[in-house]
Design a protein around this motif. Structure first.
Motif, PDB file in Angstrom:
ATOM      1  N   VAL A  28       0.833  -1.203   0.000  1.00 25.27           N
ATOM      2  CA  VAL A  28       0.000   0.000   0.000  1.00 25.27           C
ATOM      3  C   VAL A  28       0.869   1.255   0.000  1.00 25.27           C
ATOM      4  O   VAL A  28       0.612   2.218  -0.738  1.00 25.27           O
ATOM      5  N   LYS A  29       1.925   1.263   0.820  1.00 24.62           N
ATOM      6  CA  LYS A  29       2.832   2.420   0.876  1.00 24.62           C
ATOM      7  C   LYS A  29       3.568   2.600  -0.451  1.00 24.62           C
ATOM      8  O   LYS A  29       3.722   3.719  -0.935  1.00 24.62           O
ATOM      9  N   GLU A  30       4.004   1.490  -1.042  1.00 22.23           N
ATOM     10  CA  GLU A  30       4.689   1.576  -2.331  1.00 22.23           C
ATOM     11  C   GLU A  30       3.748   2.100  -3.417  1.00 22.23           C
ATOM     12  O   GLU A  30       4.169   2.861  -4.301  1.00 22.23           O
ATOM     13  N   ALA A  31       2.480   1.704  -3.348  1.00 24.12           N
ATOM     14  CA  ALA A  31       1.504   2.170  -4.327  1.00 24.12           C
ATOM     15  C   ALA A  31       1.281   3.674  -4.213  1.00 24.12           C
ATOM     16  O   ALA A  31       1.137   4.376  -5.224  1.00 24.12           O
ATOM     17  N   GLU A  32       1.268   4.179  -2.992  1.00 26.99           N
ATOM     18  CA  GLU A  32       1.087   5.616  -2.779  1.00 26.99           C
ATOM     19  C   GLU A  32       2.275   6.391  -3.341  1.00 26.99           C
ATOM     20  O   GLU A  32       2.100   7.432  -3.993  1.00 26.99           O
ATOM     21  N   ILE A  33       3.485   5.886  -3.098  1.00 28.83           N
ATOM     22  CA  ILE A  33       4.684   6.538  -3.639  1.00 28.83           C
ATOM     23  C   ILE A  33       4.676   6.499  -5.162  1.00 28.83           C
ATOM     24  O   ILE A  33       4.998   7.482  -5.835  1.00 28.83           O
ATOM     25  N   ARG A  34       4.280   5.355  -5.722  1.00 26.90           N
ATOM     26  CA  ARG A  34       4.224   5.207  -7.172  1.00 26.90           C
ATOM     27  C   ARG A  34       3.207   6.159  -7.777  1.00 26.90           C
ATOM     28  O   ARG A  34       3.454   6.769  -8.828  1.00 26.90           O
ATOM     29  N   ARG A  35       2.079   6.311  -7.099  1.00 25.06           N
ATOM     30  CA  ARG A  35       1.044   7.215  -7.599  1.00 25.06           C
ATOM     31  C   ARG A  35       1.555   8.656  -7.636  1.00 25.06           C
ATOM     32  O   ARG A  35       1.317   9.390  -8.600  1.00 25.06           O
ATOM     33  N   ILE A  36       2.267   9.058  -6.596  1.00 23.54           N
ATOM     34  CA  ILE A  36       2.811  10.417  -6.545  1.00 23.54           C
ATOM     35  C   ILE A  36       3.818  10.626  -7.666  1.00 23.54           C
ATOM     36  O   ILE A  36       3.807  11.669  -8.357  1.00 23.54           O
ATOM     37  N   HIS A  37       4.692   9.650  -7.899  1.00 20.53           N
ATOM     38  CA  HIS A  37       5.685   9.755  -8.969  1.00 20.53           C
ATOM     39  C   HIS A  37       5.004   9.850 -10.328  1.00 20.53           C
ATOM     40  O   HIS A  37       5.419  10.659 -11.192  1.00 20.53           O
TER      41      HIS A  37
ATOM     42  N   GLU B 256       5.266  12.953 -12.984  1.00 18.09           N
ATOM     43  CA  GLU B 256       5.727  12.766 -14.361  1.00 18.09           C
ATOM     44  C   GLU B 256       4.678  13.255 -15.351  1.00 18.09           C
ATOM     45  O   GLU B 256       5.017  13.785 -16.410  1.00 18.09           O
ATOM     46  N   ALA B 257       3.398  13.076 -14.999  1.00 20.88           N
ATOM     47  CA  ALA B 257       2.333  13.515 -15.903  1.00 20.88           C
ATOM     48  C   ALA B 257       2.231  15.029 -15.965  1.00 20.88           C
ATOM     49  O   ALA B 257       1.747  15.590 -16.939  1.00 20.88           O
TER      50      ALA B 257
END
Length: 255
Positions: free
Chosen positions: A241-250, A254-255
């Motif tokens: 879940v924490k990794e998903a949140e970080i990935r979403r922010i990245h 980028e977008a």
């Protein structure tokens, strides 16, 4: 001069046909680069042996486009070669040189025209309008492109084992969406037949033996398929879940 003008006309028509074919392939869901390459390959009859070509001809609408391009290309190239020979056959050196200069200038003009982004946008707009009216069946979708499969995301089937962290819990309890994973469907054995549960709801219970069709980041899907029940599995879930949140922010940055 008539033969020379005929040659220039054949080349111009060939470029237009390739552009129409590329636009038609692009409308079926192919990327611009793939559509352009495959259209040129089919029309010229060279290079159409890549792994992409197998993917292209797997769809009936694309197969018709490729077949048409191959047919028109075989006729067009033969006509161009015959006309080229007639253009310079029996000409004096002065006439041949003059024709050669005209041909070179014409090819240069065609190159500049057909590589112009403005001309490309204009042609594509009119070609799309014509094809949409004449061939509405071209509008199909390339799910590999739509789902971002080439950007680290994937669709995977996960078989639920007895000791799996997924087993005997509802989708709402699993909270896979917090990990960036969506369950698109579930294959489930019922007696001697297999049923498919499409777009399952949150209260759908995941049972041992089920096969989940999931969409999400490749790494997250792999880890989920190997996760076992118990406290260790719960800790892995929270980490995911924490990794998903970080990935979403990245991804948003980028977008």
């Amino acid at each position: 001069m008539i033969a020379l003008l005929s040659l220039i006309l054949v080349i111009t028509l060939s470029l237009i046909i390739v552009r129409i074919g590329a636009t038609a392939l692009e409308m079926t869901g192919l990327s611009k680069e793939v559509a352009s390459f495959q259209a040129q390959s089919a029309f010229s009859g060279t290079g159409f042996t890549t792994s992409e070509s197998e993917y292209v001809v797997s769809h009936p609408a694309r197969r018709k486009i490729i077949r048409t391009l191959i047919f028109l290309g075989s006729a067009g190239i033969a006509s161009a070669m015959a006309t080229l020979v007639l253009t310079f056959l029996g000409r004096s050196r002065g006439e041949a040189t003059g024709y050669l200069v005209i041909l070179a200038l014409s090819l240069g003009g065609l190159y500049v025209t057909f590589t112009s982004k403005r001309v490309e946008r204009w042609m594509k707009r009119w070609i799309r309008r014509f094809l949409n009216r004449a061939f509405p069946e071209l509008r199909v979708y390339d799910y590999t492109q739509l789902l971002g499969i080439t950007h680290g995301y994937s669709i995977s089937q996960i078989r639920v084992k007895e000791d799996s962290w997924l087993a005997n819990r509802t989708l709402r309890e699993l909270e896979l969406d917090r990990e960036g994973i969506l369950v698109l469907g579930i294959y489930r054995k019922k007696g001697d037949r297999e049923v498919y549960i499409g777009a399952p709801r949150g209260d759908t219970l995941v049972k041992p033996g089920d096969v989940l069709v999931c969409y999400g980041p490749e790494k997250a899907l792999l880890e989920l398929s190997q996760r076992v029940a118990g406290e260790k599995g719960d800790r892995e879930h929270e980490k995911a879940v924490k990794e998903a949140e970080i990935r979403r922010i990245h991804e948003e940055l980028e977008a």
